[in-house]
Design an enzyme around this catalytic site. Structure first.
Site, PDB file in Angstrom:
ATOM      1  N   ARG A  40     -34.438 -11.017 -65.623  1.00 39.64           N
ATOM      2  CA  ARG A  40     -35.101 -12.271 -65.270  1.00 39.64           C
ATOM      3  C   ARG A  40     -34.852 -13.338 -66.323  1.00 39.64           C
ATOM      4  NH1 ARG A  40     -41.420 -13.569 -63.557  1.00 39.64           N
ATOM      5  NH2 ARG A  40     -41.233 -15.825 -63.891  1.00 39.64           N
ATOM      6  N   ASN A  62     -38.782  -9.080 -54.610  1.00 37.54           N
ATOM      7  CA  ASN A  62     -38.231 -10.427 -54.477  1.00 37.54           C
ATOM      8  C   ASN A  62     -36.714 -10.444 -54.635  1.00 37.54           C
ATOM      9  OD1 ASN A  62     -40.415 -12.206 -53.960  1.00 37.54           O
ATOM     10  ND2 ASN A  62     -41.168 -11.871 -56.034  1.00 37.54           N
ATOM     11  N   CYS A  73     -45.786 -11.486 -48.885  1.00 37.71           N
ATOM     12  CA  CYS A  73     -45.947 -12.399 -50.020  1.00 37.71           C
ATOM     13  C   CYS A  73     -47.378 -12.895 -49.980  1.00 37.71           C
ATOM     14  CB  CYS A  73     -44.960 -13.562 -49.910  1.00 37.71           C
ATOM     15  SG  CYS A  73     -45.072 -14.746 -51.279  1.00 37.71           S
ATOM     16  N   ASP A  74     -47.984 -13.064 -51.138  1.00 35.54           N
ATOM     17  CA  ASP A  74     -49.373 -13.524 -51.146  1.00 35.54           C
ATOM     18  C   ASP A  74     -49.507 -15.036 -51.258  1.00 35.54           C
ATOM     19  OD1 ASP A  74     -48.472 -13.651 -53.743  1.00 35.54           O
ATOM     20  OD2 ASP A  74     -50.203 -12.682 -54.644  1.00 35.54           O
ATOM     21  N   HIS A 111     -41.258 -18.387 -49.783  1.00 37.64           N
ATOM     22  CA  HIS A 111     -41.265 -19.384 -50.845  1.00 37.64           C
ATOM     23  C   HIS A 111     -40.675 -20.713 -50.381  1.00 37.64           C
ATOM     24  CE1 HIS A 111     -41.698 -16.294 -54.373  1.00 37.64           C
ATOM     25  NE2 HIS A 111     -42.699 -16.265 -53.508  1.00 37.64           N
ATOM     26  N   TYR A 171     -44.117 -23.128 -54.095  1.00 32.82           N
ATOM     27  CA  TYR A 171     -42.736 -23.031 -54.567  1.00 32.82           C
ATOM     28  C   TYR A 171     -41.873 -24.215 -54.136  1.00 32.82           C
ATOM     29  CZ  TYR A 171     -43.401 -18.368 -56.458  1.00 32.82           C
ATOM     30  OH  TYR A 171     -43.824 -17.305 -57.218  1.00 32.82           O
TER      31      TYR A 171
END
Length: 447
Positions: free
Chosen positions: A90, A144, A165-166, A195, A245
């Site tokens: 990441r 993800n 997805c929350d 997103h 997002y």
């Protein structure tokens, strides 16, 4: 019922276990298996789960394994939340584009594409293992980028792969609070991709539209994150409330400036934080649980911090006692196992929900969920700018999936070039080559 958690050594697994403790009798859970490629992480998380069980006063038995076939064999449900390349990956996802003046974020923009390039092949192998050893299981995917990953694994598992997805449900709950209503009494007209979605309507049981009044009330908009993030003027221009997002699309340059001026991107912060947490192996259950909770508090506090900083919002991230991806996963499991026909916002094949996309495109829309899985609801036509962005991003997603499965540099650069946050083809080439230099897995896959 056998439930397998792939990525069982992950930091958020205790949230899932806590939700399972509340539901085990209702669901008839008999076996919970935690799978991870790192046995030491399983042991560390196992101590936290012991602490949760002690605190709860009741234990749900679980076991560990690093053998994937053993983990999924004859499972009824598989939860999956893995991070291929771990947090070190990441950091690279975020750092390479930022060095070129482009957004560096975990799931949005170039970072999301790179994350997908190394994740999709691993997820497809999981799907193939399930198809062979647990053909009747449901795969509930939190990995993800959730939309892309779900579309890739549906090529193997079909509709038995569901993405969660929350973010959408969290937005809906915050909007319900802002209008002073119980979210269970409202209908939320939400559409898009993971997103990349918009809330364009909120109605009560009488059919009254509540969103219009909220958008005109700056004081109420200031009471929740998305209202502060986007601001009333822009929200009224859209006549919708975007998923958080979308800040990265609407305010891209502002976000890049905010990230580059910060002490470190969030990935670097989380890497150091979780290294410290996992290094404390050997703690008994109560101490492990306390350490996990302290680490989680700091983790949640920094969620979407770069967007809030760019927007001038100095408040911390609003936690949600009724939210989190563990609650979304449990809601899907319950709806399928108990045939409850609950309405949930999920990532699943479009069918005809968004008429401008083909039937197999994975979208994020309200679905009726029962024993046959999610059935997406027809959303009809959407505003033209949202449709254009969804169509563009679906093309980016599918090009990324093909690049990942074929190991094609040409397609990877094409996906990056087509992304609206990447300013030129030359920048896309530089980003991809930067990723390859710093990530050995990509060097091997895209030789």
């Amino acid at each position: 019922m056998k439930l397998t958690i792939v990525g069982g050594g992950g930091f958020r697994v205790p949230l899932v276990y806590g939700a399972l403790l509340e539901k085990k009798d209702r669901l008839g859970l008999e076996e919970v298996v935690l799978h991870d490629i790192d046995a030491s992480r399983l042991e560390r998380i196992g101590a936290v789960l012991d602490g949760l069980a002690e605190e709860h006063g009741e234990r749900l038995p679980f076991r560990f394994t690093t053998d994937l076939v053993d983990a999924v064999q004859d499972a009824d449900f598989v939860f999956c939340a893995i991070r291929v390349g771990q947090l070190e990956g990441r950091v690279v996802d975020e750092d390479v584009p930022l060095g070129l003046g482009v957004l560096g974020q975990e799931t949005t923009g170039p970072g999301g594409i790179c994350f997908a390039l190394r994740t999709i092949p691993v997820m497809v192998r999981l799907a193939e293992t399930m198809a062979k050893h647990a053909p009747n299981a449901w795969l509930i995917n939190f990995t993800n980028p959730a939309g892309m990953v779900t579309e890739a694994i549906q090529q193997v598992l079909g509709d038995r792969a569901v993405g969660i997805c929350d973010s959408p449900s969290g937005l809906c709950r915050r909007v319900a609070a802002a209008v002073g209503r119980d979210p269970g009494d409202l209908w939320f007209d939400y559409f898009g991709l993971n997103h990349l979605g918009w809330l364009r309507g909120v109605r009560d049981g009488s059919g009254k539209q509540l969103l219009d009044g909220l958008l005109e009330d700056d004081a109420r908009l200031e009471t929740f994150e998305e209202g502060r993030l986007f601001g009333g003027e822009w929200l009224r221009s859209l006549a919708m409330i975007p998923n958080e997002y979308l800040y990265y699309f609407y305010y891209a340059a502002d976000t890049v400036s905010a990230i580059r001026s910060s002490s470190a991107p969030r990935g670097a912060f989380l890497l150091e934080q979780q290294r410290a947490f996992y290094a404390q192996d050997g703690q008994p259950g109560g101490e492990a649980l306390a350490s996990w909770r302290a680490t989680r508090h700091d983790r949640e506090r920094t969620y979407m911090a770069e967007a809030r900083n760019a927007a001038g919002d100095e408040s911390e991230h609003e936690g949600d006692a009724n939210g989190g991806y563990e609650h979304e996963a449990m809601a899907v499991l319950e709806a399928i196992a108990l045939n409850s026909r609950a309405v949930l916002i999920l990532n699943t094949a479009n069918r005809s929900a968004l008429p401008f996309l083909d039937e197999r495109a994975v979208v994020e829309v309200p679905c009726v969920v029962g024993r046959a899985g999610p059935v997406p609801m027809a959303m009809g036509q959407v505003p033209s700018h949202a449709r254009a962005l969804v169509e563009m991003m679906k093309d980016v997603e599918r090009t990324t999936i093909d690049a990942a499965l074929l190991g094609s540099r040409e397609l990877a650069v094409k996906a990056l070039s087509l992304h609206p946050l990447v300013p030129s083809v030359n920048t896309a080439r530089a980003i991809f080559d930067g990723y390859r230099r710093r990530l050995p897995a990509l060097q091997e896959a895209f030789a």
